[in-house]
Design a protein around this motif. Structure first.
Motif, PDB file in Angstrom:
ATOM      1  N   MET A   1      51.937  32.013  29.152  1.00  0.00           N
ATOM      2  CA  MET A   1      53.167  32.695  28.786  1.00  0.00           C
ATOM      3  C   MET A   1      53.165  34.099  29.391  1.00  0.00           C
ATOM      4  O   MET A   1      52.175  34.805  29.339  1.00  0.00           O
ATOM      5  CB  MET A   1      53.278  32.766  27.265  1.00  0.00           C
ATOM      6  N   GLU A   2      54.287  34.482  29.938  1.00  0.00           N
ATOM      7  CA  GLU A   2      54.457  35.821  30.490  1.00  0.00           C
ATOM      8  C   GLU A   2      54.949  36.766  29.402  1.00  0.00           C
ATOM      9  O   GLU A   2      55.807  36.417  28.601  1.00  0.00           O
ATOM     10  CB  GLU A   2      55.484  35.795  31.627  1.00  0.00           C
ATOM     11  N   TYR A   3      54.387  37.959  29.387  1.00  0.00           N
ATOM     12  CA  TYR A   3      54.791  38.970  28.415  1.00  0.00           C
ATOM     13  C   TYR A   3      55.437  40.142  29.137  1.00  0.00           C
ATOM     14  O   TYR A   3      55.054  40.472  30.255  1.00  0.00           O
ATOM     15  CB  TYR A   3      53.585  39.459  27.618  1.00  0.00           C
ATOM     16  N   LYS A   4      56.407  40.784  28.481  1.00  0.00           N
ATOM     17  CA  LYS A   4      57.094  41.931  29.069  1.00  0.00           C
ATOM     18  C   LYS A   4      56.239  43.188  29.061  1.00  0.00           C
ATOM     19  O   LYS A   4      56.310  44.009  29.962  1.00  0.00           O
ATOM     20  CB  LYS A   4      58.389  42.218  28.302  1.00  0.00           C
ATOM     21  N   TYR A   5      55.433  43.354  28.004  1.00  0.00           N
ATOM     22  CA  TYR A   5      54.649  44.575  27.839  1.00  0.00           C
ATOM     23  C   TYR A   5      53.169  44.231  27.756  1.00  0.00           C
ATOM     24  O   TYR A   5      52.785  43.246  27.133  1.00  0.00           O
ATOM     25  CB  TYR A   5      55.081  45.329  26.572  1.00  0.00           C
ATOM     26  N   SER A   6      52.353  45.082  28.340  1.00  0.00           N
ATOM     27  CA  SER A   6      50.915  44.852  28.334  1.00  0.00           C
ATOM     28  C   SER A   6      50.186  46.193  28.367  1.00  0.00           C
ATOM     29  O   SER A   6      50.580  47.095  29.106  1.00  0.00           O
ATOM     30  CB  SER A   6      50.514  44.032  29.560  1.00  0.00           C
ATOM     31  N   THR A   7      49.161  46.315  27.538  1.00  0.00           N
ATOM     32  CA  THR A   7      48.320  47.509  27.549  1.00  0.00           C
ATOM     33  C   THR A   7      46.864  47.079  27.639  1.00  0.00           C
ATOM     34  O   THR A   7      46.492  45.983  27.220  1.00  0.00           O
ATOM     35  CB  THR A   7      48.519  48.371  26.282  1.00  0.00           C
ATOM     36  N   ILE A   8      46.061  47.956  28.205  1.00  0.00           N
ATOM     37  CA  ILE A   8      44.627  47.700  28.350  1.00  0.00           C
ATOM     38  C   ILE A   8      43.877  48.835  27.670  1.00  0.00           C
ATOM     39  O   ILE A   8      44.142  50.013  27.934  1.00  0.00           O
ATOM     40  CB  ILE A   8      44.231  47.602  29.839  1.00  0.00           C
ATOM     41  N   ASN A   9      42.941  48.477  26.799  1.00  0.00           N
ATOM     42  CA  ASN A   9      42.092  49.438  26.085  1.00  0.00           C
ATOM     43  C   ASN A   9      42.897  50.503  25.338  1.00  0.00           C
ATOM     44  O   ASN A   9      42.567  51.684  25.359  1.00  0.00           O
ATOM     45  CB  ASN A   9      41.093  50.085  27.034  1.00  0.00           C
ATOM     46  N   GLU A  10      43.962  50.075  24.674  1.00  0.00           N
ATOM     47  CA  GLU A  10      44.772  50.984  23.867  1.00  0.00           C
ATOM     48  C   GLU A  10      44.769  50.573  22.393  1.00  0.00           C
ATOM     49  O   GLU A  10      45.737  50.822  21.680  1.00  0.00           O
ATOM     50  CB  GLU A  10      46.215  51.037  24.384  1.00  0.00           C
ATOM     51  N   VAL A  11      43.700  49.973  21.945  1.00  0.00           N
ATOM     52  CA  VAL A  11      43.641  49.493  20.562  1.00  0.00           C
ATOM     53  C   VAL A  11      43.940  50.606  19.562  1.00  0.00           C
ATOM     54  O   VAL A  11      44.536  50.365  18.512  1.00  0.00           O
ATOM     55  CB  VAL A  11      42.286  48.805  20.269  1.00  0.00           C
ATOM     56  N   ASN A  12      43.596  51.840  19.909  1.00  0.00           N
ATOM     57  CA  ASN A  12      43.835  52.969  19.008  1.00  0.00           C
ATOM     58  C   ASN A  12      45.283  53.454  19.016  1.00  0.00           C
ATOM     59  O   ASN A  12      45.625  54.364  18.267  1.00  0.00           O
ATOM     60  CB  ASN A  12      42.893  54.127  19.338  1.00  0.00           C
ATOM     61  N   HIS A  13      46.131  52.854  19.856  1.00  0.00           N
ATOM     62  CA  HIS A  13      47.544  53.212  19.896  1.00  0.00           C
ATOM     63  C   HIS A  13      48.398  52.174  19.172  1.00  0.00           C
ATOM     64  O   HIS A  13      49.613  52.069  19.418  1.00  0.00           O
ATOM     65  CB  HIS A  13      48.030  53.393  21.335  1.00  0.00           C
ATOM     66  N   PHE A  14      47.762  51.408  18.304  1.00  0.00           N
ATOM     67  CA  PHE A  14      48.422  50.438  17.439  1.00  0.00           C
ATOM     68  C   PHE A  14      47.896  50.643  16.025  1.00  0.00           C
ATOM     69  O   PHE A  14      46.796  51.156  15.836  1.00  0.00           O
ATOM     70  CB  PHE A  14      48.084  48.999  17.858  1.00  0.00           C
ATOM     71  N   GLU A  15      48.678  50.211  15.048  1.00  0.00           N
ATOM     72  CA  GLU A  15      48.201  50.156  13.669  1.00  0.00           C
ATOM     73  C   GLU A  15      48.244  48.696  13.249  1.00  0.00           C
ATOM     74  O   GLU A  15      49.307  48.068  13.246  1.00  0.00           O
ATOM     75  CB  GLU A  15      49.076  51.003  12.747  1.00  0.00           C
ATOM     76  N   PHE A  16      47.068  48.145  12.926  1.00  0.00           N
ATOM     77  CA  PHE A  16      46.954  46.723  12.623  1.00  0.00           C
ATOM     78  C   PHE A  16      46.918  46.430  11.128  1.00  0.00           C
ATOM     79  O   PHE A  16      46.935  45.268  10.740  1.00  0.00           O
ATOM     80  CB  PHE A  16      45.714  46.149  13.305  1.00  0.00           C
ATOM     81  N   GLY A  17      46.852  47.472  10.280  1.00  0.00           N
ATOM     82  CA  GLY A  17      46.868  47.252   8.840  1.00  0.00           C
ATOM     83  C   GLY A  17      48.149  46.531   8.437  1.00  0.00           C
ATOM     84  O   GLY A  17      49.226  46.919   8.865  1.00  0.00           O
TER      85      GLY A  17
END
Length: 151
Positions: free
Chosen positions: A1-17
């Motif tokens: 599947m193709e995705y529109k957005y992709s980031t690499i090594n940005e886990v700290n720029h998300f909130e997963f709670g």
């Protein structure tokens, strides 16, 4: 599947709670989660907005993944008067049972995801009223998704 957005090594720029696990793969050298209700921080390289956004169906992958440990966290049992009846200790899950536990984590809620010294630690509330601590090491992470949603 193709995705529109992709980031690499940005886990700290998300909130997963409070993110919900839609899919999980725990195999040798491959680890991925599909998550709903992930918050995208303003400092994320793909977030052109200046506010917190969110997304569903985010694919979270760890490259060259190796599961360090999977622990079913212990708990205390109390009677109706608040007296301690029994203490259940943490239990390490055997590799042979990873698939079984992965099924319990489906539709579970992430309490916390941290990255420290190359180790990703996921605290996930399973659908069996138990909490699991999953530690995975890898060479990096990617996040891919298709839409920005309002928080």
């Amino acid at each position: 599947m193709e995705y529109k957005y992709s980031t690499i090594n940005e886990v700290n720029h998300f909130e997963f709670g409070e993110a919900v696990v839609g899919d999980i793969k725990l195999t040798e050298r491959m680890f991925h989660l599909v998550l709903d209700n992930v918050k995208i921080c303003p400092e994320n390289s793909c977030n052109r907005d200046i506010r917190m956004m969110r997304t569903n169906e985010l694919l979270f992958k760890i490259s060259d993944a190796e599961i360090i440990s999977l622990v079913e966290e212990g708990y205390n049992e109390y009677d109706a008067d608040g007296n301690l009846k029994h203490t259940y200790p943490d239990e390490e899950v055997e590799k042979a049972k990873y698939d079984e536990v992965a099924q319990v984590l489906l539709e579970g809620t992430i309490y916390e995801l941290t990255l420290q010294s190359g180790v990703y630690t996921f605290i996930i509330d399973g659908t069996n009223d138990r909490t699991y601590a999953l530690k995975v090491t890898g060479s990096g992470d990617t996040q891919e998704w298709n839409r920005f949603l309002e928080v």
